[in-house]
Scaffold this active site. Structure first.
Site, PDB file in Angstrom:
ATOM      1  N   ARG A 179      -8.074  -1.364  -7.323  1.00 22.63           N
ATOM      2  CA  ARG A 179      -6.950  -0.652  -6.705  1.00 22.63           C
ATOM      3  C   ARG A 179      -6.031  -0.074  -7.785  1.00 22.63           C
ATOM      4  NH1 ARG A 179      -3.849  -3.944  -2.253  1.00 22.63           N
ATOM      5  NH2 ARG A 179      -2.937  -1.878  -1.891  1.00 22.63           N
ATOM      6  N   CYS A 238       3.140  -5.062  -6.609  1.00 24.59           N
ATOM      7  CA  CYS A 238       1.830  -5.081  -5.982  1.00 24.59           C
ATOM      8  C   CYS A 238       1.786  -3.930  -4.995  1.00 24.59           C
ATOM      9  CB  CYS A 238       1.568  -6.427  -5.306  1.00 24.59           C
ATOM     10  SG  CYS A 238       2.816  -6.890  -4.077  1.00 24.59           S
TER      11      CYS A 238
END
Length: 278
Positions: A179, A238
């Site tokens: 990611r 995050c």
């Protein structure tokens, strides 16, 4: 002595048999199915555990175009919810989940944000408890309302403006490397990462058994990774500010200074299409 980072299943079992205020909180949550955690809690949970819903109890409503996916809860609302679960200033909170602490760390971080240090994550989570002790489907015994008071925050929290304006930060991305690189993005509409960030996936804070690595191992991990940025302040982020708390917890458990948290994280960063991406 209160537990302020991690607590083992045997330690929790001993603690719940002793006098003293204790609040056990089930934090299981599935981003793809927001009601799954509550359903699982109704089916089985640790004895006397209450349930905290990530969206409803541990976050505030999303403001489209302004916030990330899990904005921090209103402090007064959070205090009120904790009080409704019987939490007072002398209460030991224990948070657990079934995903190596990724969700439970959110409550740990929020507790410290409220200035309440006596909160710990169950090391190894529900699996560690179930391997030794029984679960139950009985609803917890209602507790009288607590008198938790808000104290000075024990952690630093940064806004998007803070991140944009400061040149003295090193951003640390807790998401997977895939990611981070933008190879895949299963949740947010834009892939990639904030320019200048490094990647330290939260999954590497734990071993294959789901327990956190030793304090020595964690200290070495973060010392080595942050050494090239010794003149900068580490800031964890995050996808939405939830699992980044796992990295904050890991550093605190290792005896290192608590890093800051960028609460809106990637999903907040990308609300402005003019912000740079990498």
């Amino acid at each position: 002595m209160p537990f302020e980072t991690l607590i083992s299943a045997p330690e929790l079992d001993a603690l719940r048999r002793e006098p003293g205020a204790l609040c056990i909180v089930d934090c299981r949550f599935d981003l793809a199915n927001p009601e799954a955690g509550a359903t699982l809690w109704r089916e089985s949970h640790l004895p006397n555990a209450v349930y905290a819903h990530l969206d409803n109890d541990l976050s505030s409503p999303i403001v489209p175009g302004e916030t990330g996916r899990h904005p921090l809860p209103d402090p007064d609302a959070l205090i009120a919810w904790l009080r409704s679960q019987g939490v007072s200033d002398d209460t030991q909170i224990v948070a657990y989940d079934d995903c190596n602490g990724g969700m439970a760390a959110r409550l740990w971080w929020l507790s410290r944000w409220m200035g309440h240090a006596a909160c710990a994550v169950l090391d190894g989570g529900m699996q560690a408890w179930e391997a030794r002790y029984p679960l139950t489907d009985r609803k917890p015994t209602p507790k009288p309302g607590g008198n938790l008071s808000r104290q000075s925050s024990l952690l630093a929290c940064l806004s998007t403006a803070d991140v944009v304006e400061s040149e003295d930060l090193i951003l640390v991305d807790a998401r997977t490397l895939a990611r981070f690189r933008g190879d895949e993005e299963p949740i947010d509409p834009v892939a990639g990462h904030i320019p200048g960030a490094i990647c330290l996936p939260l999954i590497d804070n734990t071993g294959e058994n789901g327990h956190f690595r030793s304090q020595t191992q964690l200290r070495q991990r973060y010392t080595d990774a942050l050494a090239p940025y010794a003149d900068k302040t580490p800031v964890m982020y995050c996808g939405s500010g939830v699992t980044a708390a796992h990295n904050v917890l890991a550093m605190c458990h290792a005896g290192m200074p608590a890093p800051a948290l960028y609460a809106d994280s990637w999903s907040g960063w990308i609300t402005d299409p003019h912000r740079p991406l990498a």
